[in-house]
Design a protein around this motif. Structure first.
Motif, PDB file in Angstrom:
ATOM      1  N   THR A  22       0.828  -1.372  -0.148  1.00  0.00           N
ATOM      2  CA  THR A  22      -0.105   0.014   0.213  1.00  0.00           C
ATOM      3  C   THR A  22       0.948   1.148   0.035  1.00  0.00           C
ATOM      4  OG1 THR A  22      -1.921   1.096   1.227  1.00  0.00           O
ATOM      5  CG2 THR A  22      -0.010   0.082   2.646  1.00  0.00           C
ATOM      6  N   GLU A  23       0.272   2.452  -0.316  1.00  0.00           N
ATOM      7  CA  GLU A  23       1.010   3.774  -0.128  1.00  0.00           C
ATOM      8  C   GLU A  23       0.713   4.400   1.443  1.00  0.00           C
ATOM      9  OE1 GLU A  23       0.559   6.547  -2.899  1.00  0.00           O
ATOM     10  OE2 GLU A  23       2.089   5.665  -4.151  1.00  0.00           O
ATOM     11  N   LEU A  24       1.981   4.814   2.080  1.00  0.00           N
ATOM     12  CA  LEU A  24       1.730   5.425   3.319  1.00  0.00           C
ATOM     13  C   LEU A  24       2.466   6.631   3.243  1.00  0.00           C
ATOM     14  CD1 LEU A  24       2.696   2.485   5.464  1.00  0.00           C
ATOM     15  CD2 LEU A  24       0.553   3.149   4.921  1.00  0.00           C
ATOM     16  N   THR A  25       2.151   7.527   4.240  1.00  0.00           N
ATOM     17  CA  THR A  25       3.187   8.724   4.264  1.00  0.00           C
ATOM     18  C   THR A  25       3.710   8.638   5.518  1.00  0.00           C
ATOM     19  OG1 THR A  25       1.395   9.964   5.608  1.00  0.00           O
ATOM     20  CG2 THR A  25       1.242   9.978   3.208  1.00  0.00           C
ATOM     21  N   ASP A  26       4.681   9.825   5.695  1.00  0.00           N
ATOM     22  CA  ASP A  26       5.435  10.079   6.777  1.00  0.00           C
ATOM     23  C   ASP A  26       4.912   9.940   8.119  1.00  0.00           C
ATOM     24  OD1 ASP A  26       7.816   9.960   5.488  1.00  0.00           O
ATOM     25  OD2 ASP A  26       8.436  11.756   5.804  1.00  0.00           O
ATOM     26  N   SER A  27       3.735  10.388   8.173  1.00  0.00           N
ATOM     27  CA  SER A  27       2.902  10.645   9.172  1.00  0.00           C
ATOM     28  C   SER A  27       2.307   9.104   9.597  1.00  0.00           C
ATOM     29  CB  SER A  27       1.716  11.392   9.220  1.00  0.00           C
ATOM     30  OG  SER A  27       0.994  10.700   8.182  1.00  0.00           O
ATOM     31  N   ASP A  28       2.430   8.331   8.725  1.00  0.00           N
ATOM     32  CA  ASP A  28       2.109   6.727   9.229  1.00  0.00           C
ATOM     33  C   ASP A  28       3.342   5.937   9.920  1.00  0.00           C
ATOM     34  OD1 ASP A  28      -0.565   6.539   8.244  1.00  0.00           O
ATOM     35  OD2 ASP A  28       0.634   6.685   6.302  1.00  0.00           O
ATOM     36  N   LEU A  29       4.579   6.696  10.115  1.00  0.00           N
ATOM     37  CA  LEU A  29       5.728   6.046  10.621  1.00  0.00           C
ATOM     38  C   LEU A  29       5.689   6.348  12.165  1.00  0.00           C
ATOM     39  CD1 LEU A  29       8.475   7.030   8.064  1.00  0.00           C
ATOM     40  CD2 LEU A  29       7.283   4.697   8.652  1.00  0.00           C
ATOM     41  N   MET A  30       6.421   5.455  12.751  1.00  0.00           N
ATOM     42  CA  MET A  30       6.455   5.646  14.282  1.00  0.00           C
ATOM     43  C   MET A  30       7.530   6.377  14.684  1.00  0.00           C
ATOM     44  SD  MET A  30       6.037   1.579  15.174  1.00  0.00           S
ATOM     45  CE  MET A  30       4.485   0.525  14.927  1.00  0.00           C
ATOM     46  N   ASP A  31       7.849   6.525  15.967  1.00  0.00           N
ATOM     47  CA  ASP A  31       8.761   7.548  16.600  1.00  0.00           C
ATOM     48  C   ASP A  31      10.052   7.154  16.084  1.00  0.00           C
ATOM     49  OD1 ASP A  31       6.622   9.306  17.419  1.00  0.00           O
ATOM     50  OD2 ASP A  31       6.907   8.591  19.492  1.00  0.00           O
ATOM     51  N   GLY A  32      10.966   8.158  16.193  1.00  0.00           N
ATOM     52  CA  GLY A  32      12.331   7.756  16.003  1.00  0.00           C
ATOM     53  C   GLY A  32      13.207   9.345  15.529  1.00  0.00           C
ATOM     54  N   ASP A  33      14.499   9.176  15.720  1.00  0.00           N
ATOM     55  CA  ASP A  33      15.096  10.337  15.380  1.00  0.00           C
ATOM     56  C   ASP A  33      16.043  10.241  14.229  1.00  0.00           C
ATOM     57  OD1 ASP A  33      16.866   8.562  16.550  1.00  0.00           O
ATOM     58  OD2 ASP A  33      17.982   9.832  17.745  1.00  0.00           O
ATOM     59  N   VAL A  34      15.821   9.062  13.476  1.00  0.00           N
ATOM     60  CA  VAL A  34      16.362   9.195  12.116  1.00  0.00           C
ATOM     61  C   VAL A  34      15.478   8.438  10.996  1.00  0.00           C
ATOM     62  CG1 VAL A  34      18.224   8.292  10.682  1.00  0.00           C
ATOM     63  CG2 VAL A  34      18.847   8.887  12.913  1.00  0.00           C
ATOM     64  N   THR A  35      15.561   9.192   9.930  1.00  0.00           N
ATOM     65  CA  THR A  35      14.469   8.674   8.754  1.00  0.00           C
ATOM     66  C   THR A  35      15.672   7.989   7.869  1.00  0.00           C
ATOM     67  OG1 THR A  35      12.787  10.339   9.489  1.00  0.00           O
ATOM     68  CG2 THR A  35      12.663   9.071   7.179  1.00  0.00           C
ATOM     69  N   VAL A  36      15.073   6.948   7.221  1.00  0.00           N
ATOM     70  CA  VAL A  36      15.994   6.333   6.235  1.00  0.00           C
ATOM     71  C   VAL A  36      15.202   5.865   4.964  1.00  0.00           C
ATOM     72  CG1 VAL A  36      17.347   4.238   6.057  1.00  0.00           C
ATOM     73  CG2 VAL A  36      17.370   5.033   8.445  1.00  0.00           C
ATOM     74  N   SER A  37      15.936   6.110   3.973  1.00  0.00           N
ATOM     75  CA  SER A  37      15.447   5.821   2.708  1.00  0.00           C
ATOM     76  C   SER A  37      16.081   4.271   2.468  1.00  0.00           C
ATOM     77  CB  SER A  37      16.237   6.768   1.491  1.00  0.00           C
ATOM     78  OG  SER A  37      15.686   6.118   0.409  1.00  0.00           O
ATOM     79  N   VAL A  38      15.065   3.297   2.662  1.00  0.00           N
ATOM     80  CA  VAL A  38      15.495   2.063   2.600  1.00  0.00           C
ATOM     81  C   VAL A  38      15.740   1.604   1.189  1.00  0.00           C
ATOM     82  CG1 VAL A  38      14.994  -0.397   3.110  1.00  0.00           C
ATOM     83  CG2 VAL A  38      13.780   1.519   4.517  1.00  0.00           C
ATOM     84  N   GLU A  39      16.816   1.130   0.788  1.00  0.00           N
ATOM     85  CA  GLU A  39      17.172   0.454  -0.318  1.00  0.00           C
ATOM     86  C   GLU A  39      17.038  -0.984  -0.736  1.00  0.00           C
ATOM     87  OE1 GLU A  39      20.802   4.219  -1.356  1.00  0.00           O
ATOM     88  OE2 GLU A  39      21.329   1.937  -0.925  1.00  0.00           O
ATOM     89  N   TYR A  40      17.268  -1.704   0.291  1.00  0.00           N
ATOM     90  CA  TYR A  40      17.359  -2.983   0.360  1.00  0.00           C
ATOM     91  C   TYR A  40      16.733  -3.512   1.622  1.00  0.00           C
ATOM     92  CZ  TYR A  40      19.920  -2.705  -3.893  1.00  0.00           C
ATOM     93  OH  TYR A  40      20.262  -2.272  -5.289  1.00  0.00           O
ATOM     94  N   SER A  41      15.947  -4.610   1.509  1.00  0.00           N
ATOM     95  CA  SER A  41      15.697  -5.456   2.798  1.00  0.00           C
ATOM     96  C   SER A  41      15.736  -6.989   2.425  1.00  0.00           C
ATOM     97  CB  SER A  41      14.158  -5.006   3.251  1.00  0.00           C
ATOM     98  OG  SER A  41      13.918  -5.743   4.667  1.00  0.00           O
ATOM     99  N   THR A  42      15.114  -7.777   3.322  1.00  0.00           N
ATOM    100  CA  THR A  42      15.484  -9.090   2.991  1.00  0.00           C
ATOM    101  C   THR A  42      14.350 -10.042   3.693  1.00  0.00           C
ATOM    102  OG1 THR A  42      16.874 -11.028   3.561  1.00  0.00           O
ATOM    103  CG2 THR A  42      17.419  -9.130   5.078  1.00  0.00           C
ATOM    104  N   VAL A  43      14.324 -11.359   3.130  1.00  0.00           N
ATOM    105  CA  VAL A  43      13.381 -12.482   3.823  1.00  0.00           C
ATOM    106  C   VAL A  43      13.939 -13.141   4.732  1.00  0.00           C
ATOM    107  CG1 VAL A  43      11.228 -13.633   3.498  1.00  0.00           C
ATOM    108  CG2 VAL A  43      11.624 -11.766   1.766  1.00  0.00           C
ATOM    109  N   ASN A  44      13.777 -13.180   6.050  1.00  0.00           N
ATOM    110  CA  ASN A  44      14.466 -14.092   6.688  1.00  0.00           C
ATOM    111  C   ASN A  44      13.142 -15.077   7.217  1.00  0.00           C
ATOM    112  OD1 ASN A  44      17.008 -12.940   7.834  1.00  0.00           O
ATOM    113  ND2 ASN A  44      15.739 -11.251   7.831  1.00  0.00           N
ATOM    114  N   TYR A  45      13.823 -16.315   7.776  1.00  0.00           N
ATOM    115  CA  TYR A  45      12.698 -17.063   8.182  1.00  0.00           C
ATOM    116  C   TYR A  45      11.646 -16.623   9.187  1.00  0.00           C
ATOM    117  CZ  TYR A  45      10.926 -21.728  10.371  1.00  0.00           C
ATOM    118  OH  TYR A  45      10.038 -22.483  10.874  1.00  0.00           O
ATOM    119  N   LYS A  46      12.240 -15.540  10.007  1.00  0.00           N
ATOM    120  CA  LYS A  46      11.171 -14.937  11.058  1.00  0.00           C
ATOM    121  C   LYS A  46      10.252 -14.063  10.384  1.00  0.00           C
ATOM    122  CE  LYS A  46      12.168 -12.754  15.524  1.00  0.00           C
ATOM    123  NZ  LYS A  46      13.425 -12.084  16.115  1.00  0.00           N
TER     124      LYS A  46
END
Ligand code: NDP
Length: 332
Positions: A22-46
Motif C-alpha cells: 500500500t502507499e503510506l506517508t511519513d505521518s504513518d511512521l513510528m517515533d524515531g530520530d532518524v529517517t532512512v530511505s530504505v534501499e534493500y531489505s530481506t526475507v528471513n525465516y522470522k
C-alpha cells in the motif's frame, strides 16, 4: 506536502491476518530520530513467520514487517548521522513491534543503526541480513569457545538456508573443514560445495531418529539453525571439548537431549541471539563480515525480489523451500 512511499502492511481483523502493498506517508511512521530511505531489505525465516502469521512475531497491528533494512539517511536529529550516510539495521524489535524494512522508508531510533562498513554495499548488507549476521555471531561464539580449524570438522545444519549458507562460506574462508547437513543434500549438493562445504550429509540422519545420549564423536563444532532432535543428535556427536552454537528452531524449539555430552565430554552449548545483541558486538560482527565473507559467494546464494513478491516468498521460506538468501530491492 508529505512524501508518499510504498510499504507492505500487515493488518489483523479479528484472528485473520493479511498482508498487502500500500502507499503510506511519513505521518504513518513510528517515533524515531532518524529517517532512512530504505534501499534493500530481506526475507528471513522470522519474516516468513511474521508475514504469513504462522507464529505471533508481530506484536502490534497494523505493522510493516521486516527485521532488516539497509539504506541511506534522509533526515537525522542525531549529530552522529548525516543525510546520505549508509546504514544497516537488524533486530531491536524492528518488524515485530516497530515498523520494519518492508517499505521504501523507515523512521527508527539512531541507537539501533550501525554505519555500514566500507566494502559492503547496501544490497550486500541485506544479502547478509539477520541470517548472515547471526551466522557470523555463531562463528565468533565457536572461536570464543576455542574451536579452531585444527580442532576438527564443523557441522552446519539447515545448510541450504540463509544462516547455513553464510555459515558455510565464513567457516570455509576461515580454514575450517565444513560438513553441511541438508534435507536437500542431493538437489543442493553442487550449491553447498560451491559455498565451501567439504562434505555433505543427509539431514534426515540427524532429524528423524531420537538422539542417543552419546554417539560416535564426529565433529569439533557445530552451527545449528534447526533445533529439536537435530540439535540433540548434533550434541551427542560432538568431540571432547567441542562446542555448538545454537541459533535456530526450523525443526522445533524442543531439545530432547541428555546432559551427558556436557558432563562426560566437556561439550559447550552456546546460545546465539541477534535481536538484542549489544552494539559493540554488532559492530564487531559487521566488520568481521566485511573482511571474512567472500562476497562472490554471497552473490551465488542471493535471489533478488520486489516488494510485491514478499507474501509468496514468505510462504516458501516457512516451508523450507527457499535457497540461501532473498533480497528485496526497494528501488525496483
Ligand atoms: P531458512 O528457512 O533460510 O533456513 C532454514 C533451513 O533449515 C532450511 O533451508 C532447511 O535447510 C532447514 N529446515 C527447514 N525446516 C526444517 C525442518 N522442519 N526440519 C529440519 N530442517 C529444516 O531460515 P534462516 O536461515 O533465515 O533461519 C534459520 C533458523 O535460525 C530459523 O529457525 C530462524 O528463526 C533462526 N534464526 C535465529 C536468529 C537468532 O537471533 N537466534 C536470527 C536468524 C535466524 P535444508 O533444506 O538445507 O535442510
Amino acid at each position: 506536502m508529505q512524501d508518499r512511499f510504498r510499504a507492505l502492511l500487515v493488518t489483523k481483523d479479528r484472528e485473520r491476518q493479511s498482508a498487502r502493498v500500500t502507499e503510506l506517508t511519513d505521518s504513518d511512521l513510528m517515533d524515531g530520530d532518524v529517517t532512512v530511505s530504505v534501499e534493500y531489505s530481506t526475507v528471513n525465516y522470522k519474516d516468513g513467520l511474521a508475514v504469513t502469521g504462522k507464529a505471533p512475531i508481530i506484536r502490534k497491528f497494523p505493522l510493516i514487517p521486516g527485521v532488516d533494512l539497509a539504506g541511506r539517511v534522509l533526515r537525522s536529529q542525531n549529530p552522529d548521522f548525516h543525510e546520505g550516510d549508509r546504514v544497516v539495521l537488524n533486530g531491536y524489535g524492528l518488524g515485530e513491534a516497530h515498523h520494519g524494512g518492508f517499505a521504501e522508508r523507515a523512521r527508527v531510533k539512531s541507537d539501533w543503526l550501525i554505519p555500514l562498513p566500507q566494502g559492503i554495499s547496501t544490497a550486500q548488507a541485506m544479502a547478509i541480513g539477520t541470517a548472515g549476521f547471526t551466522a557470523m555471531l555463531c562463528v565468533m561464539a565457536l572461536e570464543k569457545a576455542g574451536i579452531t580449524p585444527g580442532s576438527g570438522d564443523v557441522v552446519v545444519t539447515g545448510a541450504a538456508g540463509g544462516v547455513g549458507s553464510v555459515a558455510i562460506s565464513l567457516l570455509d574462508k576461515l580454514g575450517y573443514r565444513v560438513v553441511a547437513s541438508s534435507r536437500r543434500a542431493e538437489s543442493e549438493g553442487a550449491y553447498l560445495r560451491e559455498l565451501g562445504a567439504d562434505e555433505i550429509i543427509d539431514a534426515r540422519g540427524l532429524s528423524d531418529e531420537a538422539a542417543r545420549p552419546l554417539d560416535k564423536q564426529r565433529w569439533a563444532g557445530a552451527v545449528d539453525a534447526v533445533g529439536s532432535r537435530t540439535l540433540a543428535n548434533v550434541l551427542s556427536h560432538i568431540k571432547y571439548d567441542g562446542a555448538v552454537a545454537a541459533c535456530g528452531l526450523a525443526q522445533g524449539s524442543d531439545l530432547p537431549a541428555t546432559v551427558l555430552p556436557f558432563i562426560l565430554r566437556n561439550v559447550t552449548l552456546i546460545g546465539v541471539d541477534s535481536v538484542m545483541a549489544p552494539r559493540e558486538k554488532r559492530q564487531a560482527a559487521w566488520h568481521r563480515l566485511a573482511s571474512d565473507l567472500d562476497l562472490s559467494k554471497l552473490d551465488k546464494m542471493t535471489t533478488k525480489i520486489a516488494l510485491d513478491d514478499v507474501p509468496a516468498v514468505a510462504e516458501q521460506i516457512v516451508a523450507g523451500k527457499t535457497r540461501g538468501r532473498v533480497v528485496i530491492d526497494l528501488k525496483a
